[in-house]
Design an enzyme around this catalytic site. Structure first.
Site, PDB file in Angstrom:
ATOM      1  N   ARG A 164       0.817  -1.227   0.000  1.00  0.00           N
ATOM      2  CA  ARG A 164       0.000   0.000   0.000  1.00  0.00           C
ATOM      3  C   ARG A 164       0.854   1.283   0.000  1.00  0.00           C
ATOM      4  NH1 ARG A 164      -3.162  -3.377  -1.017  1.00  0.00           N
ATOM      5  NH2 ARG A 164      -5.278  -3.628  -0.228  1.00  0.00           N
ATOM      6  N   SER A 241     -11.335  -0.886   2.806  1.00  0.00           N
ATOM      7  CA  SER A 241     -10.661  -1.199   4.078  1.00  0.00           C
ATOM      8  C   SER A 241     -10.300   0.110   4.771  1.00  0.00           C
ATOM      9  CB  SER A 241      -9.360  -1.965   3.834  1.00  0.00           C
ATOM     10  OG  SER A 241      -9.614  -3.203   3.226  1.00  0.00           O
ATOM     11  N   GLU A 342      -6.056   3.401   6.302  1.00  0.00           N
ATOM     12  CA  GLU A 342      -5.601   3.226   4.924  1.00  0.00           C
ATOM     13  C   GLU A 342      -6.001   4.403   4.034  1.00  0.00           C
ATOM     14  OE1 GLU A 342      -5.776  -0.066   1.455  1.00  0.00           O
ATOM     15  OE2 GLU A 342      -7.416   1.239   1.963  1.00  0.00           O
TER      16      GLU A 342
HETATM   17  N1  EPU Z   1     -12.040 -11.251   8.684  1.00  0.00           N
HETATM   18  C1  EPU Z   1     -12.777 -11.116   9.816  1.00  0.00           C
HETATM   19  N2  EPU Z   1     -13.962 -10.460   9.745  1.00  0.00           N
HETATM   20  C2  EPU Z   1     -14.418  -9.937   8.573  1.00  0.00           C
HETATM   21  C3  EPU Z   1     -13.645 -10.064   7.421  1.00  0.00           C
HETATM   22  C4  EPU Z   1     -12.443 -10.725   7.497  1.00  0.00           C
HETATM   23  O1  EPU Z   1     -12.413 -11.584  10.881  1.00  0.00           O
HETATM   24  O2  EPU Z   1     -15.474  -9.311   8.585  1.00  0.00           O
HETATM   25  C5  EPU Z   1     -10.757 -11.970   8.770  1.00  0.00           C
HETATM   26  C6  EPU Z   1     -10.909 -13.354   8.170  1.00  0.00           C
HETATM   27  O3  EPU Z   1     -10.269 -14.264   8.998  1.00  0.00           O
HETATM   28  C7  EPU Z   1     -10.207 -13.262   6.845  1.00  0.00           C
HETATM   29  C8  EPU Z   1      -9.182 -12.172   7.073  1.00  0.00           C
HETATM   30  O4  EPU Z   1      -9.757 -11.284   8.043  1.00  0.00           O
HETATM   31  O5  EPU Z   1      -9.571 -14.455   6.517  1.00  0.00           O
HETATM   32  C9  EPU Z   1      -8.851 -11.405   5.819  1.00  0.00           C
HETATM   33  O6  EPU Z   1     -10.040 -10.868   5.248  1.00  0.00           O
HETATM   34  P1  EPU Z   1     -10.152 -10.564   3.682  1.00  0.00           P
HETATM   35  O7  EPU Z   1      -9.765 -11.754   2.901  1.00  0.00           O
HETATM   36  O8  EPU Z   1     -11.493  -9.994   3.419  1.00  0.00           O
HETATM   37  O9  EPU Z   1      -9.039  -9.494   3.406  1.00  0.00           O
HETATM   38  P2  EPU Z   1      -8.510  -8.227   4.205  1.00  0.00           P
HETATM   39  O10 EPU Z   1      -7.138  -8.559   4.679  1.00  0.00           O
HETATM   40  O11 EPU Z   1      -9.472  -7.729   5.199  1.00  0.00           O
HETATM   41  C10 EPU Z   1      -7.309  -7.162   2.160  1.00  0.00           C
HETATM   42  C11 EPU Z   1      -7.231  -5.785   1.554  1.00  0.00           C
HETATM   43  C12 EPU Z   1      -8.429  -5.526   0.673  1.00  0.00           C
HETATM   44  C13 EPU Z   1      -8.483  -6.590  -0.389  1.00  0.00           C
HETATM   45  C14 EPU Z   1      -8.578  -7.955   0.287  1.00  0.00           C
HETATM   46  C15 EPU Z   1      -8.549  -9.099  -0.680  1.00  0.00           C
HETATM   47  C16 EPU Z   1      -6.002  -4.375   3.066  1.00  0.00           C
HETATM   48  C17 EPU Z   1      -6.074  -3.350   4.141  1.00  0.00           C
HETATM   49  N3  EPU Z   1      -7.168  -4.809   2.616  1.00  0.00           N
HETATM   50  O12 EPU Z   1      -8.428  -7.158   3.031  1.00  0.00           O
HETATM   51  O13 EPU Z   1      -8.270  -4.280   0.047  1.00  0.00           O
HETATM   52  O14 EPU Z   1      -9.565  -6.416  -1.253  1.00  0.00           O
HETATM   53  O15 EPU Z   1      -7.453  -8.136   1.157  1.00  0.00           O
HETATM   54  O16 EPU Z   1      -7.282  -9.254  -1.196  1.00  0.00           O
HETATM   55  O17 EPU Z   1      -4.913  -4.745   2.642  1.00  0.00           O
HETATM   56  C18 EPU Z   1      -8.702  -1.965   0.355  1.00  0.00           C
HETATM   57  O18 EPU Z   1      -7.491  -1.814   0.426  1.00  0.00           O
HETATM   58  O19 EPU Z   1      -9.524  -0.989   0.453  1.00  0.00           O
HETATM   59  C19 EPU Z   1      -9.232  -3.306   0.192  1.00  0.00           C
HETATM   60  C20 EPU Z   1     -10.530  -3.572   0.167  1.00  0.00           C
END
Ligand code: EPU
Length: 348
Positions: A164, A241, A342
């Protein structure tokens, strides 16, 4: 190019909050950008560069200077070193460009389908999702230096990409305006199915998924998390996010795990290089007590993803900041981890 006055910024953002821009210019060419710069320099106005507005928190006071919206269009293609090159104007809609690349059977950005915003914003924060980030395919960024008006081509290595982050939002913040970005994609390449959600989606597929199927899968998965802009879904009134996934040293991670084990839980992690661990901020938020659908006045946590703060209607930016502070404070108390926002904060 017309310079408008007192233009509300809230409609220019996906969060739909924030006050007006004192002056506002919509720039459709490099010349428009040069003209806007002359206007702000001659009047000593502070400059803010707006793209798709999908990653912004604008203050209730708005922006006292000039906001330049970069709307430069155009997608030109070429070839080099066996790759398909796409030279894309900074104002092009990101997902529209991904759709074109996938339709042309070019691999490299299919996992980045459904991300709101414009192409010019993608190198700035090294946009990433579902196992890909733009750092892997950007070859160069055409940018205008604000102080001198000089246009230069910045190579991938010079962009200083990491999670990022690029020079554009760190060491050289405010120095450049992105005019265009060149991507090198693989013609006839296979889609990247590495992220857990995507593997699960295709677990029972009888044939390897195509680029088009991967794009559709990513959009479906994002839709399920309210991370695909859908009119009338209030959980989409967000900046995606709200916090970055923290990157911890292994010592910090061991300390965190002591707390997590007492809770009889496991925290999701991602590789982050030698001696470092990236952890899921969404998990921290949820396990610190902020369930999906949590409300604090007119703002809350998305009902579909615990990492998104949403505007449930009529929110002020102070409401968003109040919830941000509450989440940061509780995650710090419970887990001893600092969450960093972010989105970009404008006019604070
Ligand atoms: N999780 C929870 N609760 C939730 C959602 C997720 O506990 O409501 C936990 C789950 O265990 C899940 C883990 O968090 O396995 C990761 O969740 P997710 O796969 O949705 O990904 P994220 O790490 O929350 C990141 C990026 C997103 C991107 C997704 C998919 C960041 C800050 N966010 O989210 O990017 O779309 O991975 O690759 O790096 C953004 O930057 O605005 C964004 C949406």
């Amino acid at each position: 190019m017309k310079i408008q006055e007192n233009i509300p910024l809230a409609p220019c953002t996906t969060f739909k909050v924030g006050g007006p821009a004192r002056y506002f210019a919509d720039a459709f060419s490099e010349q428009d950008i040069q003209n806007a710069l002359e206007f702000s320099t001659s009047r000593k106005l502070a400059l803010f560069v707006l793209g798709g507005g999908s990653n912004l928190v604008v203050s209730d006071e708005g922006w006292p200077g000039l906001v330049v919206k970069v709307s430069i269009p155009g997608i030109q293609t070429g070839t080099a070193n066996g790759k398909m090159l796409f030279h894309v104007g900074a104002g092009e809609d990101w997902d529209g460009f991904v759709a074109k690349a996938v339709a042309a059977d070019c691999a490299g950005i299919e996992c980045l389908s459904g991300i709101p915003g414009t192409v010019g914003g993608t190198p700035v924060q090294n946009v990433g999702a579902y196992g890909q980030e733009v750092a892997e395919t950007i070859t160069r960024v055409r940018a205008l230096e604000v102080a001198t008006g000089k246009i230069s081509e910045i190579s991938n290595a010079e962009c200083g990409f990491s999670y990022r982050t690029s020079i554009f939002n760190s060491t050289e913040r405010g120095r450049y305006i992105v005019l265009a970005t060149t991507f090198a994609l693989t013609s006839g390449g296979k889609p990247r199915i590495e992220y857990a959600d995507l593997k699960k989606y295709f677990a029972n597929a009888s044939t390897p998924p195509s680029l088009r199927e991967t794009r559709n899968a990513v959009r479906t998965i994002r839709h399920g998390k309210a991370m695909l802009i859908t009119p009338d879904d209030e959980d989409c009134r967000s900046a995606g996010s709200f916090f970055k996934n923290p990157i911890l040293t292994t010592d910090q991670y061991d300390a965190l795990n002591k707390v997590v084990r007492v809770m009889n839980k496991q925290i999701p992690t991602y590789p982050a290089g030698e001696g470092k661990v990236k952890i899921a901020a969404a998990w921290l938020v949820e396990n610190a007590g902020f369930h999906k659908g949590y409300s604090l006045g007119p703002v809350g946590i998305s009902r579909k993803h615990s990492l998104a703060i949403v505007n449930r209607g009529g929110a002020k930016v102070t409401d968003i900041v109040a919830l941000k502070n509450q989440v940061q404070q509780r995650v710090r108390q419970v887990f001893g981890v600092e969450l960093h926002p972010e989105p970009v904060f404008v006019g604070f």
